[in-house]
Scaffold this motif. Structure first.
Motif, PDB file in Angstrom:
ATOM      1  N   GLU A  10       1.745  -4.033   5.724  1.00 16.53           N
ATOM      2  CA  GLU A  10       2.453  -4.509   4.529  1.00 16.53           C
ATOM      3  C   GLU A  10       2.800  -5.998   4.561  1.00 16.53           C
ATOM      4  N   LEU A  44      -2.073 -11.327  -5.584  1.00 11.90           N
ATOM      5  CA  LEU A  44      -2.019 -10.331  -6.645  1.00 11.90           C
ATOM      6  C   LEU A  44      -2.282 -10.958  -8.015  1.00 11.90           C
ATOM      7  N   ALA A  58       7.330  -2.823  -8.207  1.00  9.67           N
ATOM      8  CA  ALA A  58       6.009  -3.446  -8.172  1.00  9.67           C
ATOM      9  C   ALA A  58       5.977  -4.754  -8.938  1.00  9.67           C
ATOM     10  N   ARG A 104       4.201   3.390  -1.439  1.00 11.53           N
ATOM     11  CA  ARG A 104       3.091   3.166  -2.363  1.00 11.53           C
ATOM     12  C   ARG A 104       3.610   2.563  -3.664  1.00 11.53           C
ATOM     13  N   GLY A 105       2.976   1.490  -4.086  1.00 11.15           N
ATOM     14  CA  GLY A 105       3.339   0.853  -5.341  1.00 11.15           C
ATOM     15  C   GLY A 105       4.442  -0.174  -5.242  1.00 11.15           C
ATOM     16  N   TYR A 151       3.756  -3.330  -0.323  1.00 11.39           N
ATOM     17  CA  TYR A 151       2.580  -2.468  -0.139  1.00 11.39           C
ATOM     18  C   TYR A 151       1.374  -2.994  -0.906  1.00 11.39           C
ATOM     19  N   ARG A 152       1.616  -3.551  -2.080  1.00 10.13           N
ATOM     20  CA  ARG A 152       0.522  -3.866  -2.997  1.00 10.13           C
ATOM     21  C   ARG A 152      -0.485  -4.875  -2.455  1.00 10.13           C
ATOM     22  N   PHE A 179      -4.437  -4.184  -2.235  1.00  7.27           N
ATOM     23  CA  PHE A 179      -5.332  -5.064  -2.995  1.00  7.27           C
ATOM     24  C   PHE A 179      -6.416  -5.634  -2.081  1.00  7.27           C
TER      25      PHE A 179
END
Length: 290
Positions: free
Chosen positions: A125, A132, A168, A244-245, A249-250, A254
């Motif tokens: 993470e 993003l 998120a 998650r989300g 995490y994203r 990605f």
């Protein structure tokens, strides 16, 4: 829990406190947040059966004082610190590296700068939000954290930061949550063994430095994706099963999709290392076997 061998390493602008356990090929553990070397106490002994386990307090944290307490911080400088530890403890052989959160950001930079020094990197993470598609929203979120810190102080700013990480989109305020966590500190220390109480004390003492100087520079960092993809055969990207989300995490998800890699899931959320240490250590061990 075994007692590690401790040492100090002079680096430009700081003195690093590091700890070593076990024997075998080197596995360097880079902590995130304000955890320091003690963040790995729950997994180090089990891993030390197969590896020489090294962990440390990043510069400016806990037992790794800066020469200039007001010095600015950069991802590249922290990655150089990790490299110096690799050179000290495994000068002739490349090493395995695990990094979590901000520690994973430093580790990603190390991988792109000196890939020949790493056998494999497991990055849990890393909040490299600049990769993003909605990066501008996260810049605005970090600006809110900074403005809150300047105008209202640490506790409200930590509330904004913690709440934003759970979303998120980086929105959210959460001052009450942050204040509740802060107010709970004395009871959290009550009844703890001296070593554990000292760890809590160090963690809370490092929060102003972490929020004021680590978060702004590290979460504004944008990895070199071309270089990272070129060495992605040495990279394992990971997230928490329960996060998650969420914002940290994203980026891992990605990047895993971009590089065509499977995302490894660890137990718990962003701090699964602390909440599920035994299972976390087992997953980490497996990550270095394949």
């Amino acid at each position: 829990m075994s007692t590690p061998t401790t040492g100090s390493l002079r680096v430009p602008g700081a003195t690093l406190h590091y700890e070593v356990r076990g024997r075998g090929p080197l596995l360097l553990l880079i902590p995130g947040g304000t955890g320091g070397a003690a963040a790995f106490d729950g997994v180090a002994d089990a891993l030390a059966a197969e590896y020489t386990i090294a962990s440390y307090d990043p510069r400016g944290m806990s037992r790794s004082p800066l020469d200039d307490p007001e010095a600015g911080q950069s991802v590249a400088e922290h990655a150089e610190d990790a490299l110096r530890l690799l050179d000290l403890l495994s000068p002739a052989e490349p090493a395995r590296v695990f990094g979590s959160s901000s520690g994973a950001i430093a580790a990603l930079h190390l991988l792109t700068a000196r890939p020949e020094r790493l056998v494999r990197l497991v990055a849990h993470e890393p909040p490299v939000v600049e990769v993003l598609p909605d990066a501008p929203a996260h810049r605005a979120f970090l600006a809110r954290v900074r403005d809150t810190l300047d105008a209202e102080g640490l506790v409200p700013a930590m509330g904004v930061f913690a709440a934003g990480l759970k979303r998120a989109d980086g929105e959210g305020q959460g001052t009450a949550e942050g204040r509740a966590d802060r107010d709970a500190e004395p009871s959290a220390r009550a009844g703890l063994p001296p070593a554990a109480a000292a760890r809590v004390e160090r963690t809370m003492g490092d929060l102003p430095y972490f929020l004021g100087r680590i978060v702004p520079g590290f979460m504004a960092y944008s990895p070199d994706l071309r270089r990272l993809e070129a060495v992605s055969d040495r990279l394992v990207l990971a997230g928490g099963r329960d996060s998650r989300g969420e914002l940290p995490y994203r980026p891992a998800a990605f990047l895993a999709e971009r590089f065509g890699k499977e995302l490894l899931h660890f137990p718990g959320g962003h701090i699964g290392l602390s909440t599920h240490p035994a299972e976390f250590g087992g997953v980490l061990r497996q990550a270095f076997l394949y």
